[in-house]
Design an enzyme around this catalytic site. Structure first.
Site, short mmCIF file in Angstrom:
data_model
loop_
_atom_site.label_atom_id
_atom_site.label_comp_id
_atom_site.label_asym_id
_atom_site.label_seq_id
_atom_site.Cartn_x
_atom_site.Cartn_y
_atom_site.Cartn_z
CE1 TYR A 72 -37.00 8.00 50.23
CE2 TYR A 72 -36.48 6.18 48.78
CZ TYR A 72 -36.01 7.31 49.65
OH TYR A 72 -34.81 7.32 50.08
NE ARG A 258 -27.03 9.69 50.18
CZ ARG A 258 -27.76 10.12 48.93
NH1 ARG A 258 -28.29 9.14 48.29
NH2 ARG A 258 -27.96 11.28 48.71
CG ASP A 490 -58.22 48.10 49.46
OD1 ASP A 490 -58.24 48.95 48.28
OD2 ASP A 490 -57.44 47.21 49.42
#
Length: 722
Positions: A72, A258, A490
């Site tokens: 965090y 904030r 391919d």
């Protein structure tokens, strides 16, 4: 969530725009919110926490304590957050952060995979869980998965600084649909997918792992219903009257942020200081009310930011204040909507000038509060908004400012305070309709509807059945029963993943061993039929016991042959003119490159900006079609490539020269040139296309890795038993 000493649990709403928006959406739809409840006290019992949260409709995820801070505070808030907000100097370089980030995303994946119902829609939110979509797809392919990023996605030049850049993109692209707040963020994401992963993209999708992942811009809005309810309350009306009385005779400039460096609060204070310096008498008529909601005060950076803000506030108040008159009223504490709504209503100017913001719901909330028709005699105010906030692209009648331009913000503040009431009312009422339309509940409904439409569209694309484990087992059984087998393969995009530069697609030893083992099976022919030039194909695969068809079959080399055989009936006089045209485009378009072949040319634009590359490709196709309309040349549009090849040269011609009547035939390709191969196959042959854009193929797979898994299953199922 709080746990007291006796083990009692109290749940509290999370502060923040995302939590507010999803809480509003939850009133309109039912869903289980899977999340981390945060660090638990030592005395807390996990079973009690789990039970309390489940009773309220939450499914908690338990994260080992050793990963909490590196995840965090480390990867999320010291790496992704500053980088995505363009604060490169704040990006941490500790690699252990990413290990914890992966571990936490794995913990979420385990919880969701264990608890989600069959076929459920899992909506993954924000930068904390960018690895989760791919982890869920691996564990639960039945799930419908969408992802929304609530912060900016930076330009590819900035994003590519991130060491984990490829892993995060791979993780997000595990989703079926990805949402951003603005078209700019979506464009930056597509560009990063191209430059980091070499992934093809269009305006509203990215092709990854054979899937087309949808992309959309969905600007989020405020919780309109709750805000209107607060404003209509008697308590709110009384508080508005009290605030107006408190500031009687002064105009209120309101800032609500904030505590975060991305909000540029010091820059705002510098602009307000400049506003007062121009005329110190303004302090008597104006007040800046600055709300700063506490955030991450356990980190040094945020404590230092708080100190810087408070020092600036103190200096401005000391320099310009007079007895009884304070230039700035500074409020550093938590505010709920019941307190904020009256502040919004009472303000004359809202000033929201972040350095970078994903959206910014304060702007939406203020507009709604200012424009709500209430019987309180209030005139609407003005919103001053940073041009670097996502909301600036949604709210077209605000005053825009550059937060780094101190004088410019002061000028805009003067303009806002001097604006007439009629213009203020007109601006607010125009933006009101936009805010009402962007209500968070409507945002959620629109996003989920777009995601569901994308999932239905892609899972039903073409009606071609996906070659899963059951069909693969059946196919191996058919091959085992056959008298002989012919495999037509391919190379680029089929055996080998596409790369940003075609020259980087050299086969690794594992792929070479796989081809060698296939060719060693009894009565089995392996043909690699590619658009690659003979020199490259020969250098990469020429020592293996496989037949090669280079340049779409113009040059062929059978197993054991000394040299290449070529067609002699091909007119190539147009090639020099094509070379001149493509060379000029290569010089003009940075990141593009030419591939020259004896019977054609290709212009690759995998590393070009997606939108620009597609535009130039369309222009080039039109120009080539006009220039060579009467020439023996075909113009093909492949996967990030425009190719010119001589008329009469295609993979179908190579296939028609083979004896396939009594053989088990398997052909696998990935682009337009391989459709010629499928078309030439006998009725009993099996064709498999990589991706979603094939034609005339019986089955499809998502990626070259699935092709290699299929071929490995053939080796395992057909190899002679010892």
């Amino acid at each position: 969530m709080q746990v007291d000493a006796d083990g009692g649990i109290e749940l509290r709403d999370t502060v923040g725009g995302l939590a507010t928006a999803l809480a509003g959406a939850r009133d309109q739809m039912e869903f289980t919110w899977v999340g981390w409840p945060g660090p638990l006290p030592a005395h807390a019992e996990w079973s009690n926490v789990q039970g309390a949260l489940r009773a309220e409709g939450y499914e908690p995820v338990q994260i080992p304590q050793v990963h909490e801070s590196p995840y965090y505070n480390g990867m999320c808030n010291s790496v992704i957050w500053p980088l995505f907000h363009y604060f490169m100097g704040r990006v941490a370089t500790e690699t252990a952060h990413f290990e914890s980030y992966v571990a936490v995303n794995e913990a979420f994946a385990e919880t969701v995979a264990r608890t989600a119902a069959e076929g459920a829609h899992v909506w993954v939110q924000d930068y904390h869980l960018m690895m989760l979509p791919a982890m869920l797809r691996k564990r639960r392919p039945d799930l419908h998965i969408s992802f929304f990023l609530h912060i900016p996605f930076p330009s590819s030049e900035v994003y590519r600084i991130l060491p984990a850049r490829a892993a995060l993109l791979d993780g997000v692209l595990g989703a079926d649909y990805i949402g951003f707040h603005t078209g700019d963020y979506a464009r930056h994401f597509r560009s990063s997918c191209l430059r980091v992963l070499g992934a093809e993209s269009g305006f509203d999708y990215v092709v990854h792992g054979g899937r087309r992942v949808g992309i959309g811009a969905h600007p989020i809005g405020a919780d309109v219903t709750r805000l209107q309810s607060v404003l209509a309350s008697t308590a709110s009306a009384q508080r508005v009257s009290e605030l107006r009385e408190h500031w009687r005779g002064r105009r209120v400039i309101l800032g609500v942020e904030r505590l975060d460096y991305s909000k540029a609060i010091p820059l705002k204070l510098a602009a307000y200081e400049e506003f007062l310096r121009r005329d110190p008498q303004r302090v008597a008529d104006n007040v800046l009310v600055q709300v700063v909601v506490p955030s991450r005060l356990d980190t040094d950076d945020y404590r230092e930011l708080k100190e810087e803000i408070e020092q600036r506030v103190g200096r401005i108040n000391g320099n310009f204040g007079t007895p009884g008159v304070t230039p700035i009223e500074y409020l550093h504490r938590q505010f709920d909507l019941d307190e904020l709504a009256p502040l919004y209503r009472a303000a004359d100017v809202g000033i929201v000038i972040p350095a970078r913001d994903g959206m910014n719901l304060v702007a939406h909330e203020m507009i709604l509060c200012q424009s709500e028709e209430l019987d309180d005699g209030a005139d609407p105010g003005v919103l001053l908004l940073s041009e670097f906030a996502g909301a600036a692209q949604s709210l077209s009648h605000v005053l825009l400012a550059n937060p780094w331009d101190t004088a410019g913000v002061a000028d805009a503040l003067e303009a806002a305070l001097g604006m007439g009431v009629d213009e203020r009312r007109d601006r607010m009422m125009r933006m009101r309709e936009r805010v009402l339309d962007m209500d968070c509940a409507k945002w959620a409904q629109r996003f989920l509807a777009a995601a569901d439409a994308q999932i239905r569209r892609e899972r039903g694309r073409g009606g071609v059945e996906r070659l899963g484990a059951r069909l693969r087992e059946s196919l191996v059984g058919q091959a085992r029963e056959a008298r002989r087998r012919v495999l037509l393969l391919d190379y680029d995009g089929t055996l080998r993943d596409l790369t940003p530069r075609p020259s980087e697609a050299r086969p690794n030893e594992a792929l070479r061993t796989l081809l060698r083992d296939l060719a060693a099976l009894p009565a089995t022919e392996v043909h690699v039929v590619s658009g690659r030039d003979r020199r490259t194909l020969g250098a990469w695969l020429g020592d293996l016991p496989v037949s090669l068809g280079a340049e779409h079959g113009f040059a062929t080399r059978a197993v054991g042959a000394e040299g290449w055989s070529t067609r002699a009936d091909i007119d190539l006089r147009w090639l020099a003119h094509a070379d001149a045209i493509l060379r000029s485009v290569e010089l003009e378009v940075d990141g593009s490159e030419i591939e020259r072949k004896p019977c054609g040319m290709a212009w690759h634009y995998r590393r070009v900006d997606p939108e620009y590359g597609e535009w130039r490709a369309r222009e080039l196709r039109l120009h080539l079609a006009e220039r060579f309309a009467n020439e023996p040349v075909e113009i093909l549009a492949g996967r990030k490539v425009i190719e010119l090849r001589a008329a009469g040269i295609d993979k179908g011609r190579y296939v028609r020269d083979l004896d396939l009547d009594d053989a088990f035939v398997l052909a696998i390709g990935d682009d337009r040139t391989d459709i010629d191969m499928y078309s030439a196959l006998p009725e009993h042959a099996i064709s498999v296309h990589v991706g979603l854009e094939g034609e005339r193929n019986r089955y499809r797979v998502d990626s070259p890795s699935e092709v290699r898994d299929l071929l490995a299953a053939l080796v395992s199922g057909l190899a002679p038993r010892a």
